[in-house]
Design a protein around this motif. Structure first.
Motif, PDB file in Angstrom:
ATOM      1  N   GLN A  71       0.873  -1.232  -0.004  1.00 59.79           N
ATOM      2  CA  GLN A  71       0.033  -0.143  -0.001  1.00 59.79           C
ATOM      3  C   GLN A  71       0.865   1.244  -0.175  1.00 59.79           C
ATOM      4  O   GLN A  71       0.535   2.222  -0.570  1.00 59.79           O
ATOM      5  CB  GLN A  71      -0.998   0.031   1.217  1.00 59.79           C
ATOM      6  N   MET A  72       1.875   1.359   0.822  1.00 62.31           N
ATOM      7  CA  MET A  72       2.725   2.443   0.893  1.00 62.31           C
ATOM      8  C   MET A  72       3.508   2.611  -0.581  1.00 62.31           C
ATOM      9  O   MET A  72       3.664   3.589  -1.053  1.00 62.31           O
ATOM     10  CB  MET A  72       3.745   2.210   2.099  1.00 62.31           C
ATOM     11  N   ALA A  73       4.084   1.415  -1.099  1.00 71.74           N
ATOM     12  CA  ALA A  73       4.688   1.593  -2.427  1.00 71.74           C
ATOM     13  C   ALA A  73       3.787   1.925  -3.253  1.00 71.74           C
ATOM     14  O   ALA A  73       3.972   2.738  -4.258  1.00 71.74           O
ATOM     15  CB  ALA A  73       5.268   0.048  -2.770  1.00 71.74           C
ATOM     16  N   THR A  74       2.365   1.729  -3.227  1.00 75.30           N
ATOM     17  CA  THR A  74       1.331   2.177  -4.501  1.00 75.30           C
ATOM     18  C   THR A  74       1.329   3.638  -4.299  1.00 75.30           C
ATOM     19  O   THR A  74       1.301   4.260  -5.237  1.00 75.30           O
ATOM     20  CB  THR A  74      -0.037   1.292  -4.032  1.00 75.30           C
ATOM     21  N   GLU A  75       1.160   3.881  -2.833  1.00 78.51           N
ATOM     22  CA  GLU A  75       1.075   5.578  -2.816  1.00 78.51           C
ATOM     23  C   GLU A  75       2.269   6.256  -3.283  1.00 78.51           C
ATOM     24  O   GLU A  75       2.130   7.352  -3.843  1.00 78.51           O
ATOM     25  CB  GLU A  75       0.985   5.932  -1.367  1.00 78.51           C
ATOM     26  N   ASP A  76       3.387   5.529  -3.364  1.00 78.71           N
ATOM     27  CA  ASP A  76       4.682   6.327  -3.667  1.00 78.71           C
ATOM     28  C   ASP A  76       4.873   6.225  -5.169  1.00 78.71           C
ATOM     29  O   ASP A  76       5.917   6.313  -5.851  1.00 78.71           O
ATOM     30  CB  ASP A  76       5.779   5.820  -2.994  1.00 78.71           C
ATOM     31  N   GLY A  77       4.147   5.322  -5.953  1.00 84.74           N
ATOM     32  CA  GLY A  77       3.819   5.133  -7.421  1.00 84.74           C
ATOM     33  C   GLY A  77       5.221   4.073  -7.920  1.00 84.74           C
ATOM     34  O   GLY A  77       5.702   4.002  -8.927  1.00 84.74           O
ATOM     35  N   LEU A  78       5.383   3.209  -6.788  1.00 86.59           N
ATOM     36  CA  LEU A  78       6.589   2.246  -6.922  1.00 86.59           C
ATOM     37  C   LEU A  78       6.133   0.860  -7.548  1.00 86.59           C
ATOM     38  O   LEU A  78       6.593   0.447  -8.594  1.00 86.59           O
ATOM     39  CB  LEU A  78       7.239   2.160  -5.720  1.00 86.59           C
ATOM     40  N   PHE A  79       5.268   0.057  -6.806  1.00 91.57           N
ATOM     41  CA  PHE A  79       4.756  -1.040  -7.326  1.00 91.57           C
ATOM     42  C   PHE A  79       3.388  -1.275  -6.388  1.00 91.57           C
ATOM     43  O   PHE A  79       2.974  -0.743  -5.690  1.00 91.57           O
ATOM     44  CB  PHE A  79       5.723  -2.003  -7.094  1.00 91.57           C
ATOM     45  N   THR A  80       2.720  -2.208  -6.899  1.00 89.46           N
ATOM     46  CA  THR A  80       1.432  -2.552  -6.299  1.00 89.46           C
ATOM     47  C   THR A  80       1.498  -4.156  -5.726  1.00 89.46           C
ATOM     48  O   THR A  80       2.400  -4.937  -5.965  1.00 89.46           O
ATOM     49  CB  THR A  80       0.211  -2.477  -7.339  1.00 89.46           C
ATOM     50  N   PHE A  81       0.420  -4.226  -5.017  1.00 94.23           N
ATOM     51  CA  PHE A  81       0.264  -5.740  -4.582  1.00 94.23           C
ATOM     52  C   PHE A  81       0.225  -6.814  -5.700  1.00 94.23           C
ATOM     53  O   PHE A  81       0.992  -7.874  -5.726  1.00 94.23           O
ATOM     54  CB  PHE A  81      -0.849  -5.956  -3.605  1.00 94.23           C
ATOM     55  N   HIS A  82      -0.361  -6.325  -6.720  1.00 98.15           N
ATOM     56  CA  HIS A  82      -0.581  -7.187  -7.801  1.00 98.15           C
ATOM     57  C   HIS A  82       0.912  -7.330  -8.377  1.00 98.15           C
ATOM     58  O   HIS A  82       1.189  -8.540  -8.909  1.00 98.15           O
ATOM     59  CB  HIS A  82      -1.306  -6.454  -8.880  1.00 98.15           C
TER      60      HIS A  82
END
Length: 275
Positions: A87-98
């Motif tokens: 979730q934090m990485a998604t917020e940072d535009g890095l990667f997603t759970f998928h």
């Protein structure tokens, strides 16, 4: 007066059979800057790390105790750590759970050609382990890492990291060929520890103790023993036996605090014999 219909997000959050989708949405909501939980919003990758390590150990503890109900709960707690990071990485535009799930799926397919590809399954577990290591080595070769020890995580438990470092060094030929040579080195390190304690002060004593522990980890590797597991088993054995001593003292109306070492030592021997 009728209840308002649930928003799509609330509908997912309260849908008990939504599984992973539900958990992902719960974490997204917890991290929402306007409406989320203040504690969850304040967390970072670094602050979550201690919880991740703790949850991994609690999974191991549940397995060792054979408590499958607790294991189910602890696996959920561990899964939450992955959800948190992604979730934090998604917020940072890095990667997603998928992205994480796809990455590990691709890796498993790539590293099991005898299951998902054309390689023969007619191999022993040891032969398949060698194949696995060859594939991993090829993967590492494609990354921009210069040394044989690169990529061994700093955050691993010290004993586990020692074994991994030694395995990496062994791959390039830096290893004792015989277990007896490791035992000789242990004797040498014990002598150096005794000397440091007697003559060289606390800092050198700590250094020599670390050297001894490192060689002990190497011995575990040569004996095909997981030193972390062996030490956990020793901890459990000590706990079990000491609790036995306490129980015997309690039957006498006593506690360890008002008992002598000699008395507790005798009871310790009794507990060992009873086992």
């Amino acid at each position: 007066m009728t209840d308002r219909p649930l928003s799509p997000s609330d509908a997912i959050v309260h849908q008990k059979d939504a599984g992973l989708v539900r958990l992902l949405e719960i974490m997204r909501r917890l991290r929402d800057p306007q409406t989320g939980c203040p504690w969850d919003i304040e967390q970072s990758y670094e602050t979550i790390v201690p919880y991740t390590i703790e949850e991994a150990y609690e999974v191991a503890d549940a397995i060792e105790r054979g408590d499958m109900a607790d294991l189910k709960d602890e696996l959920g707690d561990l899964l939450l750590q992955v959800i948190y990071y992604t979730q934090m990485a998604t917020e940072d535009g890095l990667f997603t759970f998928h992205d994480v799930a796809e990455g590990i799926a691709e890796k498993m397919v790539r590293r099991h050609p005898h299951v998902f590809g054309e390689d023969s399954r007619d191999k022993s577990a040891a032969e398949q382990t060698l194949d696995w290591e060859k594939i991993k080595a090829a993967e590492r070769a494609g990354k921009t890492r210069a040394g044989a020890l690169d990529g061994v995580a700093m955050g691993l438990p010290a004993l586990t990291r020692a074994v991994k470092l030694q395995k990496r060094a062994a791959r390039v030929g830096f290893d004792w060929p015989e277990t007896g040579q490791v035992l000789d080195k242990i004797r040498e390190e014990v002598g150096e520890l005794v000397e440091a304690r007697s003559e060289l002060g606390p800092e050198k004593t700590e250094e020599e103790f670390g050297d001894l522990m490192f060689v002990m980890a190497n011995l575990a590797r040569h004996l095909d023993i997981d030193p972390e597991a062996a030490l956990r088993a020793a901890n459990a054995k000590f706990t079990r036996r000491f609790e036995g001593v306490e129980a015997r003292l309690k039957a006498r109306g006593k506690t360890p605090e008002d008992s002598t070492l000699e008395e507790m030592d005798t009871l310790w021997d009794d507990v060992k014999k009873a086992e």
